[in-house]
Design an enzyme around this catalytic site. Structure first.
Site, mmCIF file in Angstrom:
data_model
loop_
_atom_site.group_PDB
_atom_site.id
_atom_site.type_symbol
_atom_site.label_atom_id
_atom_site.label_comp_id
_atom_site.label_asym_id
_atom_site.label_seq_id
_atom_site.Cartn_x
_atom_site.Cartn_y
_atom_site.Cartn_z
ATOM 1 N N ASP B 76 -2.580 -0.371 0.877
ATOM 2 C CA ASP B 76 -1.235 -0.019 0.428
ATOM 3 C C ASP B 76 -1.353 0.938 -0.752
ATOM 4 O O ASP B 76 -2.062 0.654 -1.724
ATOM 5 C CB ASP B 76 -0.474 -1.290 0.031
ATOM 6 C CG ASP B 76 1.007 -1.017 -0.163
ATOM 7 O OD1 ASP B 76 1.754 -1.085 0.819
ATOM 8 O OD2 ASP B 76 1.404 -0.706 -1.317
ATOM 9 N N ASN B 84 7.914 8.624 -4.269
ATOM 10 C CA ASN B 84 9.074 9.015 -3.459
ATOM 11 C C ASN B 84 10.313 9.239 -4.310
ATOM 12 O O ASN B 84 11.022 10.228 -4.146
ATOM 13 C CB ASN B 84 9.368 7.917 -2.431
ATOM 14 C CG ASN B 84 8.831 8.305 -1.059
ATOM 15 O OD1 ASN B 84 8.583 9.481 -0.800
ATOM 16 N ND2 ASN B 84 8.663 7.313 -0.207
ATOM 17 N N GLU B 119 3.981 3.069 3.429
ATOM 18 C CA GLU B 119 2.785 3.546 2.728
ATOM 19 C C GLU B 119 1.599 2.620 2.983
ATOM 20 O O GLU B 119 0.688 2.539 2.207
ATOM 21 C CB GLU B 119 3.071 3.692 1.233
ATOM 22 C CG GLU B 119 3.237 2.403 0.460
ATOM 23 C CD GLU B 119 4.672 1.871 0.425
ATOM 24 O OE1 GLU B 119 5.426 2.127 1.393
ATOM 25 O OE2 GLU B 119 5.010 1.190 -0.553
#
Ligand code: ATP
Ligand code: MG
Lengths: 251, 227
Positions: B76, B84, B119
Site C-alpha cells: 500500500d 491525490n 493504491e
C-alpha cells in the site's frame, strides 16, 4: 566404515566469547587432516575473528546463492588444503539459521548434502545462547564445549550445557579447557564443571583435554595460518594433535 | 485460459488463401486481446484483481501438489490520499504508473505483480519461501524509496508499506483469506510507521538460560586452582 554412517559432526561452542572456539575449530580441522581425515569446517559465526579471516580466505559463492539460485552446493565450499574445506560465515549461514523451522530444515538438508564427502564436520559457533548457536548444537551429534579456567566462562559453559540438555535432550558433551597452565589444571577445571552438571543435571560430560596458553597461537593467527602447521612442536599445537586423536577414537 | 492463435493452422482443403481460416485467426487474436484486457489494469498495465485471484488459485494448488510454499506480498502506498488531494489526480495516477514501472524492474521473472485496486498492489511469488519473499519485498521497498516521482519542477518522494506471508501445503485456506491474512501484516507495517516490511517473525527460541543461585553457589564452592 565411516562412510556408511556419514561424517562425524561436532559443534564447537562455549557460551562465553573469546575462549578459543574459532582457533580450536580451525586447528582441529588441520590436525584431523594430518591424520588423513577429510574435514569440513562450517563457520556459524559472523564475529570479527571468524574462520575466513583466520585462514585469509576470500569468499565468492554463498549458501544464499545455493538456496536461491540453484548453484551447486559444493561450490560454496572453499578448499583450503588437501583435506580441509570451509563453508564460510560470510556465506550467510547464521542469518539463515534465524529462520522458521521449515527453512531450518532446508538448511539442514543442504548442509547434509554438502558434508557427504567428508569424514568430519566441525561447526564453529558464535558466543552466547542465541537461536543459531542452539540450532548448530542440535544439528550435530557431538557437542564440544570449550571453556577457560575462569569462573565466568565456566558458568557460561554450564548454562549452555544446561539448556541443551534440558530443552534439547543433548547428552554427548565433550569438554576442552583452554588457556591452562598445565594438563592438571585442565582436569581440575573439568572436574569442577562435571561436579555441577552431575549434581544438577544428572549428566557427566566427557573430558577431552586442555590447551595451554601459548604465544604461538597469536603469532599464527597474525600470519593467517593454523598454528598446528606454523608451529607444530609448540605446546598448543601438541595439545590440539592430542585432541584430534581423542576425537578419532570417539568414532 | 486461451491458447495463442496457431499460425501453423492449415486449411483443411489445402487452399493457400483461405478466407475462413483468416477469419478464424482474426477472431482468435481478438479473443486473446480481450482476455488480456479483462486481466489487466488499464492505468498501470499490471494484472488486475481478477487475474490475481485466478493466479492465486493456480499457485496454491501447485503448493498443495509440490509442497513448495506460495509467497504473497501486499503493498500500500504511504500517504497516497495526500498525493491525490494536494497534488491532484493526475499526479496520483502518474505516481501509480511510476511505482508499477519501478517495481517491474526489480521483481523476479516468475513473480506476478498486480494492482489490487486504489493504491494497493500485490505480488504473487510462486514456489517461494518466506525469507525469499521478504527479501523481494525489501527490494521493492528500497527501490521506491530511492526513486522519487519526477515532477516539473521538483520531485515527489514516494514510499510504501509491505505485508508478506506464505501459504503452506498443509493449510486450509482460500485465496481470499490468504490475501486477508497477508493484509494483516500490511496493516502492521502501517501501524509501525510505514515504509517497512512486516511478516511473521520466526518463532525465536528464547530459553531460560539463567543459572540458578544454587548452581552458582555450587560453582563457587569448588576450589579454584588459581586461588
Ligand atoms: N591457547 C591459546 N593461547 C593463546 N592465545 C589463544 C589461545 N586460544 C585462543 N587464543 C587467542 O584468544 C583469542 C580468542 O580466540 P578465538 O577467536 O578463537 O575465540 P572465540 O571463542 O572464537 O571468540 P568469539 O567468541 O569472539 O568467536 C584469539 O586472539 C586467539 O588467538
Ligand atoms: Mg569465534
Amino acid at each position: 566404515m565411516m562412510d556408511s554412517r556419514g561424517p562425524v559432526k561436532l559443534c564447537i561452542t562455549s557460551g562465553k566469547g573469546g575462549v578459543g572456539k574459532t582457533s580450536l575449530t580451525v586447528n582441529l580441522a588441520y590436525a584431523l587432516a594430518a591424520n588423513q581425515k577429510r574435514v569440513l569446517i562450517v563457520d556459524g559465526d559472523l564475529g570479527l575473528a571468524n574462520v575466513d579471516v583466520l585462514l585469509g580466505l576470500s569468499v565468492d559463492r554463498t549458501i544464499r546463492d545455493v538456496l536461491d539460485g540453484g548453484v551447486d552446493p559444493a561450490q560454496a565450499v572453499a578448499q583450503v588444503s588437501a583435506g580441509v574445506g570451509v563453508l564460510p560465515a560470510s556465506s550467510g549461514v547464521p542469518e539463515l539459521v534465524n529462520l522458521g523451522p521449515e527453512e531450518q530444515d532446508q538448511l539442514g538438508d543442504l548442509l547434509t548434502a554438502i558434508m557427504v564427502p567428508y569424514d568430519y564436520v566441525l561447526l564453529d559457533t558464535a558466543a552466547g545462547i542465541g537461536p543459531s548457536v542452539l540450532w548448530f548444537n542440535t544439528f550435530t551429534e557431538h557437542n564440544l564445549v570449550i571453556t577457560g579456567p575462569d569462573p565466568a566462562s565456566l558458568t557460561d559453559a554450564y548454562a549452555l550445557i544446561k539448556v541443551l540438555h534440558r530443552d534439547y535432550a543433548r547428552d554427548r558433551f565433550h569438554v576442552v579447557v583452554n588457556f591452562v597452565m598445565s594438563e592438571q589444571e585442565a582436569v581440575q577445571i573439568y572436574e569442577s564443571l562435571a561436579a555441577v552438571t552431575q549434581r544438577f543435571l544428572d549428566l557427566k560430560p566427557v573430558y577431552l583435554g586442555g590447551i595451554p596458553r601459548d604465544t604461538s597461537v597469536m603469532k599464527a593467527a597474525r600470519s593467517q595460518r593454523p598454528f598446528v602447521q606454523q608451529s607444530p612442536a609448540q605446546p598448543a599445537a601438541r595439545a590440539v594433535f592430542k585432541l584430534a586423536e581423542r576425537i578419532i577414537e570417539l568414532a | 485460459m486461451t491458447k495463442p492463435a496457431d499460425p501453423t493452422l492449415d486449411c483443411p482443403i489445402g487452399q493457400v488463401e483461405c478466407s475462413l481460416l483468416q477469419e478464424i485467426r482474426g477472431l482468435r487474436t481478438e479473443v486473446e486481446q480481450l482476455a488480456r484486457l479483462s486481466q489487466t489494469d488499464p492505468l498501470t498495465g499490471l494484472f488486475n484483481f481478477r487475474y490475481l485471484i485466478d493466479a492465486l488459485h493456480r499457485e496454491m494448488e501447485r503448493t498443495r501438489r509440490t509442497g513448495l510454499t506460495t509467497g504473497l506480498i501486499m503493498i500500500d502506498l504511504d500517504h497516497f490520499k495526500y498525493v491525490n488531494d494536494i497534488r491532484g489526480h493526475q499526479v496520483g495516477n502518474r505516481a501509480l504508473q511510476w511505482c508499477a514501472a519501478r517495481w517491474l524492474e526489480v521483481v523476479r521473472k516468475i513473480d506476478v505483480l498486480c494492482r489490487f485496486g486504489g493504491e494497493e498492489f500485490t505480488v504473487i511469488l510462486p514456489a517461494t519461501r518466506l525469507a525469499q519473499a521478504v527479501r523481494v519485498a525489501e527490494r521493492l521497498r528500497e527501490k521506491l524509496e530511492i526513486s522519487p516521482l519526477p515532477l516539473n519542477p521538483g520531485e515527489l518522494p514516494l514510499t510504501a508499506s509491505f505485508g508478506v506471508d506464505v501459504f503452506r501445503a498443509n493449510e486450509e485456506l482460500s485465496p481470499e483469506t490468504f490475501v486477508e491474512r497477508t493484509d494483516g501484516f500490511l496493516l502492521a507495517a502501517k501501524n509501525q510507521g510505514r515504509n517497512r516490511v512486516c511478516y511473521e517473525e520466526s518463532k525465536v527460541l528464547r530459553p531460560a538460560t539463567e543459572v540458578t543461585p544454587d548452581e552458582r553457589i555450587a560453582f563457587f564452592a569448588t576450589r579454584w586452582p588459581r586461588e
